[in-house]
Design an enzyme around this catalytic site. Sequence first.
Site, PDB file in Angstrom:
ATOM      1  N   TYR A 160       0.813  -1.223   0.000  1.00 40.83           N
ATOM      2  CA  TYR A 160       0.000   0.000   0.000  1.00 40.83           C
ATOM      3  C   TYR A 160       0.847   1.273   0.000  1.00 40.83           C
ATOM      4  CZ  TYR A 160      -4.528  -2.161   0.756  1.00 40.83           C
ATOM      5  OH  TYR A 160      -5.681  -2.859   0.610  1.00 40.83           O
ATOM      6  N   LYS A 227       1.854 -13.834   6.075  1.00 40.98           N
ATOM      7  CA  LYS A 227       1.965 -14.851   5.026  1.00 40.98           C
ATOM      8  C   LYS A 227       3.446 -15.184   4.875  1.00 40.98           C
ATOM      9  CE  LYS A 227       0.169 -17.362   1.777  1.00 40.98           C
ATOM     10  NZ  LYS A 227      -0.514 -18.611   2.135  1.00 40.98           N
ATOM     11  N   ASP A 277      -3.982 -16.866   5.238  1.00 40.95           N
ATOM     12  CA  ASP A 277      -5.140 -17.573   4.670  1.00 40.95           C
ATOM     13  C   ASP A 277      -5.849 -18.391   5.738  1.00 40.95           C
ATOM     14  OD1 ASP A 277      -2.422 -18.476   3.789  1.00 40.95           O
ATOM     15  OD2 ASP A 277      -3.434 -20.398   3.675  1.00 40.95           O
ATOM     16  N   ASP A 301      -6.431  -5.139   5.773  1.00 43.63           N
ATOM     17  CA  ASP A 301      -7.510  -4.524   5.007  1.00 43.63           C
ATOM     18  C   ASP A 301      -8.566  -5.578   4.684  1.00 43.63           C
ATOM     19  OD1 ASP A 301      -8.934  -2.690   3.587  1.00 43.63           O
ATOM     20  OD2 ASP A 301      -7.582  -2.591   1.884  1.00 43.63           O
TER      21      ASP A 301
END
Length: 417
Positions: A160, A227, A277, A301
């Site tokens: 971002y 992740k 995930d 987000d």
Amino acid sequence: MESYNNNPIPTNGEPIEVQDGKLSVPDQPILPFIEGDGTGRDIWRASRVVFDAAVNLAYGGRRSVAWYEIFAGEKAFTRSNEWLPQGTIDAIRRFRVAIKGPLTTPIGGGIRSLNVALRQLLDLYVCLRPVRYFAGVPSPVKRPDLLDVVIFRENTEDVYAGIEWQQGTPEVKKVIDFLNQEMGRNIRADSGIGIKPMSVGASKRLIRRAIQYAIENGRRSVTLVHKGNIMKFTEGAFRDWGYELVKEEFSDVCVTEAEAGAGVPAGKVLVKDRIADSIFQQVLLRPDEYDVLATPNLNGDYLSDACAAQVGGLGMAPGANIGDEIGVFEATHGTAPKYADLDVVNPSSVMLCGAMMFQYMGWKEVSALIEQGIAETILQKRVTYDLHRQMEGAAKLKTSEYAAAIVENMAARTAAA
Ligand code: NAP
């Protein structure tokens, strides 16, 4: 007379100050507000009625808010031809706590998003999103009441950061040539490129705030969401830096999952980590095992909106962007322009932002009254169109009528106390 954006500062209040790193809030604080575009106008009008009533009911006139309008978005552009005037940034810096409705994202003109610009200019590095269920709100899951999480999302870096080069440009060719020729990579020549910077400093200051919040609010655990199995040097590092921070600063009050073994010692906060995930499954399948979540920007987000949907949607979800000495509280939904000025949309998100803001200021009684007022009104099935269309036997109220119903419930509760 002193002013920002040619709007005089109220004379019936004083600024919030910081002393020894803590907010010092006067009894009549000046609080800047950005009304917001589109439905922001209806929502702000209704919210302010509820805020003023709650302060008055909680403190019987001893405290009050000197609201101070500052400008951003369409209203700023109409007044001064600027989407985000410098005076607005300066006023937030000076008064430290502000609240805003949703803003239109300008198309063209160099600003990607006013919200992102505000976060970057004021270094509001925590995006704080508490997600809890209000009884009676229609939800897509069987036990929405089991989810009660507070998400701390890093707000300043990750993909971002906006560092990217468009496919086919000379700039992207330069980056690709460098990576292929100097760094031994094999990137396709027809690619666009984005960069994902994540620093130890920004990650640790975010995780530090999450852990401090858990300690101060009696929360049981902090989960680092990452992740890191794939992106080892960014997301994996986020996890490692989190555990390092626990060792460096919180070893007396926290215990990691690896250390805890069979049980968490009484009074200690458990720090654990989950792959991004997997956390989306976990919040659906085992929601009560999660509490405070600390995440990099992109994961946070997605996760905030998914959690909000689980308890009934964005119309009910508050949020805040917080820096070291500044807090800006904002709705999480957009301007819903098709409903602008119709007095129909759900103002709960901004109202709950207000509850968070008063909590942050230490006016806990006001915060509790607003939350209870909203909870009771929904339980009575007196709701705006969005909840009405999903609830059997509910009364459909206008935005302003919903605010009046909340005030009525807050007054009844105060009278009964
Ligand atoms: P949106 O304004 O959030 O609206 C999408 C839909 O969500 C609405 O049509 C409505 O659904 C529902 N909704 C949103 N707010 C609601 C409320 N308070 N009460 C009840 N229902 C509500 O998203 P958008 O149409 O994609 O974006 C419009 C503008 O807002 C854009 O300029 C966007 O950039 C901006 N935006 C600003 C922010 C922010 O300032 N924080 C955040 C997101 C988007 P139904 O039609 O089903 O009733």
